[in-house]
Write an enzyme that holds these catalytic residues in place. Structure first.
Site, PDB file in Angstrom:
ATOM      1  N   ASN A 111       0.822  -1.212   0.000  1.00 22.38           N
ATOM      2  CA  ASN A 111       0.000   0.000   0.000  1.00 22.38           C
ATOM      3  C   ASN A 111       0.856   1.262   0.000  1.00 22.38           C
ATOM      4  O   ASN A 111       0.556   2.235   0.670  1.00 22.38           O
ATOM      5  CB  ASN A 111      -1.003   0.015   1.168  1.00 22.38           C
ATOM      6  CG  ASN A 111      -0.339   0.117   2.532  1.00 22.38           C
ATOM      7  OD1 ASN A 111       0.832  -0.179   2.681  1.00 22.38           O
ATOM      8  ND2 ASN A 111      -1.101   0.542   3.529  1.00 22.38           N
ATOM      9  N   PHE A 112       1.936   1.210  -0.796  1.00 17.73           N
ATOM     10  CA  PHE A 112       2.691   2.423  -1.066  1.00 17.73           C
ATOM     11  C   PHE A 112       1.866   3.330  -1.980  1.00 17.73           C
ATOM     12  O   PHE A 112       0.864   2.905  -2.568  1.00 17.73           O
ATOM     13  CB  PHE A 112       4.014   2.092  -1.768  1.00 17.73           C
ATOM     14  CG  PHE A 112       4.979   1.297  -0.931  1.00 17.73           C
ATOM     15  CD1 PHE A 112       5.777   1.926   0.006  1.00 17.73           C
ATOM     16  CD2 PHE A 112       5.097  -0.076  -1.091  1.00 17.73           C
ATOM     17  CE1 PHE A 112       6.676   1.204   0.779  1.00 17.73           C
ATOM     18  CE2 PHE A 112       5.988  -0.809  -0.331  1.00 17.73           C
ATOM     19  CZ  PHE A 112       6.782  -0.170   0.610  1.00 17.73           C
TER      20      PHE A 112
ATOM     21  N   ASP B 173     -10.384   3.647   6.591  1.00 15.65           N
ATOM     22  CA  ASP B 173      -9.223   2.752   6.659  1.00 15.65           C
ATOM     23  C   ASP B 173      -9.639   1.332   7.007  1.00 15.65           C
ATOM     24  O   ASP B 173      -9.236   0.366   6.350  1.00 15.65           O
ATOM     25  CB  ASP B 173      -8.250   3.249   7.727  1.00 15.65           C
ATOM     26  CG  ASP B 173      -7.186   4.183   7.168  1.00 15.65           C
ATOM     27  OD1 ASP B 173      -6.725   3.951   6.053  1.00 15.65           O
ATOM     28  OD2 ASP B 173      -6.828   5.138   7.866  1.00 15.65           O
TER      29      ASP B 173
ATOM     30  N   ARG C 161       8.933   1.221  -8.610  1.00  9.45           N
ATOM     31  CA  ARG C 161      10.280   1.804  -8.666  1.00  9.45           C
ATOM     32  C   ARG C 161      11.271   1.023  -7.816  1.00  9.45           C
ATOM     33  O   ARG C 161      12.477   1.042  -8.077  1.00  9.45           O
ATOM     34  CB  ARG C 161      10.236   3.276  -8.231  1.00  9.45           C
ATOM     35  CG  ARG C 161       9.548   4.180  -9.245  1.00  9.45           C
ATOM     36  CD  ARG C 161       9.854   5.649  -8.981  1.00  9.45           C
ATOM     37  NE  ARG C 161       9.281   6.129  -7.729  1.00  9.45           N
ATOM     38  CZ  ARG C 161       8.050   6.600  -7.610  1.00  9.45           C
ATOM     39  NH1 ARG C 161       7.240   6.642  -8.660  1.00  9.45           N
ATOM     40  NH2 ARG C 161       7.613   7.036  -6.437  1.00  9.45           N
TER      41      ARG C 161
END
Length: 403
Positions: free
Chosen positions: A94-95, A167, A102
C-alpha cells in the site's frame, strides 16, 4: 481456513495492515516486511499510547503476523524480498502508486518471479486518475467522499466520524478481494490483480444514502435537519436524544407507540403526519420529553411499547457489557508486563474466535526464522546483517543492524 496460504505484506499505516490481519486471523502465514527502522505504525499512535515502547496503533492491526526487517533499497534486501515473493500466494502493498514498481516489484516483475502470485494493492485514491498521486489518509477520504458533509449539516458544518472508518473498511474490502482471487485461482487456475482504495471504501460505506440521493434527485436542503437526527435520509425519530443521565438512541417504531411510550400530547398531535416530511417537529417533540427522564425510565417505557432503542455507551461501558463479554469481542494479552485489551477478529468460525498465535513486538523478530525457511545459511544471514540488508532484534527498543 487459510492454512497453507502465504501472504507477504509490504503494508503500513492501517488499511493494508488491517487487511493482512484479517487474513492472518483466518490462518494465513502472513509475513510483514518492514523497513529496518520499522513500519510507520510502530512509531506513531493515537493519543500517544505506547506500552513500554510498543505503539497502540501497531497492536491494533498486526496480530498473527511474523516480522522481517529489510532494506528494500539494498541489493541484499531486494534479493530476500524476491525469494519471499517466489514463496508467496499473495503479495500485498500500500505504497503510493508507482513506489513499489520503482523498488523493482511492479506487477510484471512479480509475475516473472512467481507467475501464480496474486498481487493486491491498496491506495488512497486508486492507481490512476488525476488524484492518484495524492496522499490518502482516513479523514482526507472522509472529506473527499462526502461523508463528513453528510454526517454534518449546512448550518452546523461538516462533522467527522470519530474513528478511522474508511481505513478499517478499506482493509476489510481488500481482504475480501484477496479471498475471491484465491478462490478463483483454485477453481480456474487464473491469478487476479486486486486493487482497493480508501476513496472507494468511503463511498462504499455510503451506498444507501448515495443511491437514494441520486435516484431521488434530492435537493441539498434535505441535509438541514434537527440536531438530534442522525442522518439526512431517515425519518424521525432516528437519532440521538438527551436524557437526564446520558443519551438515548431511538430507531424504529410506530407513531402511536412512540407517543404512548413517552406519554406526550405533542407527539400524539403529530400522529399521522409523515415522519420524514415533518422530521424536525417530531425530533423536537421527542427531545422535549426524553430530556426530563432517566435512561432507566426511557429503557423501560421503550421496551414496554416495542420501540427500538439503545442507551449510548461509553468505552468504559463496553468493558463491562455482558453481550460484548459473551461474544468475546475483546482479548487481554500481556505486552512487556502490561495487560492490554485487543479487539478480536470480527467473525466466528464454527462458533470459535480465531486464536492469537504470534505477535511480533520487535522489528524483524522473525528475520532469521523466515530466512532459514527461504534457504539462507547462517553465514548468509550474518553477511546480510553486517551489510544492513536485514535487521533483527537485539533487545527491547534496540535493533541489531549495520551502523
Amino acid at each position: 481456513m487459510l492454512n497453507g496460504i502465504r501472504v507477504v505484506s509490504f503494508c503500513h499505516f492501517l488499511q493494508g495492515p488491517a487487511a493482512a490481519q484479517y487474513l492472518a486471523d483466518m490462518g494465513a502465514d502472513v509475513i510483514k516486511v518492514e523497513p529496518v527502522a520499522g513500519a510507520h505504525e510502530r512509531h506513531w499512535s493515537g493519543a500517544n499510547v505506547f506500552v513500554e515502547g510498543v505503539s497502540g496503533f501497531y497492536l491494533c492491526a498486526n496480530r498473527n503476523k511474523r516480522s522481517i526487517g529489510l532494506d528494500l533499497k539494498s541489493e541484499g534486501g531486494k534479493e530476500i524480498a524476491r525469494r519471499l515473493v517466489a514463496s508467496a500466494d499473495v503479495v500485498m502493498e500500500n505504497f503510493r502508486p508507482g513506489v513499489f514498481e520503482r523498488l523493482g516489484f511492479g506487477e510484471e516483475d512479480l509475475k516473472k518471479i512467481n507467475p501464480n502470485v496474486i498481487f493486491a494493492s491498496a491506495s488512497g485514491f486508486g492507481s490512476s486518475g488525476p488524484m492518484a498521486g495524492r496522499p490518502g489518509q482516513d479523514i482526507l477520504i472522509q472529506a473527499a467522499s462526502g461523508l463528513i458533509s453528510a454526517t454534518g449539516a449546512p448550518s452546523r458544518g461538516a462533522t467527522a466520524v470519530g474513528a478511522a472508518v474508511c481505513d478499517q473498511h478499506g482493509g476489510a474490502l481488500m481482504a475480501m478481494g484477496i479471498l475471491g482471487a484465491l478462490l478463483r485461482r483454485e477453481r480456474e487456475g487464473k491469478t487476479t490483480r486486486v486493487e482497493s482504495s480508501l476513496l472507494n471504501s468511503g463511498l462504499d460505506l455510503q451506498t444507501e444514502p448515495l443511491v437514494n440521493y441520486f435516484a431521488g434527485q434530492v435537493p441539498q436542503d434535505r441535509f438541514e435537519r434537527d440536531e438530534s437526527l442522525a442522518t439526512w435520509f431517515h425519518e424521525a425519530p432516528y437519532g440521538v436524544y438527551p436524557a437526564k443521565d446520558g443519551d438515548m438512541v431511538i430507531s424504529l417504531c410506530s407513531d402511536e407507540a412512540l407517543a404512548e411510550a413517552l406519554d406526550s400530547d405533542a407527539l400524539r398531535d403529530l400522529v399521522g403526519k409523515d415522519r420524514y416530511d415533518h422530521r424536525d417537529a417530531w425530533a423536537a417533540a421527542v427531545r422535549e420529553t426524553t430530556q426530563s427522564m432517566t435512561i432507566a425510565q426511557l429503557s423501560q417505557r421503550f421496551a414496554d411499547h416495542g420501540v427500538w432503542y439503545s442507551p449510548v455507551q461509553t468505552y468504559d461501558d463496553l468493558a463491562d457489557d455482558p453481550q460484548v463479554e459473551h461474544c468475546e469481542i475483546f482479548r487481554e494479552i500481556e505486552v512487556r508486563g502490561h495487560t492490554v485489551k485487543l479487539v478480536n477478529h470480527p467473525n466466528r468460525y464454527d462458533g470459535q474466535v480465531p486464536g492469537l498465535k504470534v505477535l511480533a513486538l520487535e522489528i524483524g523478530e522473525h528475520s532469521r526464522e523466515i530466512m532459514n525457511e527461504l534457504g539462507y545459511s547462517s553465514e548468509d544471514m550474518e553477511r546480510m546483517l553486517a551489510a544492513g540488508a536485514i535487521v533483527e532484534p537485539a533487545s527491547h527498543g534496540e535493533q541489531k543492524k549495520a551502523v
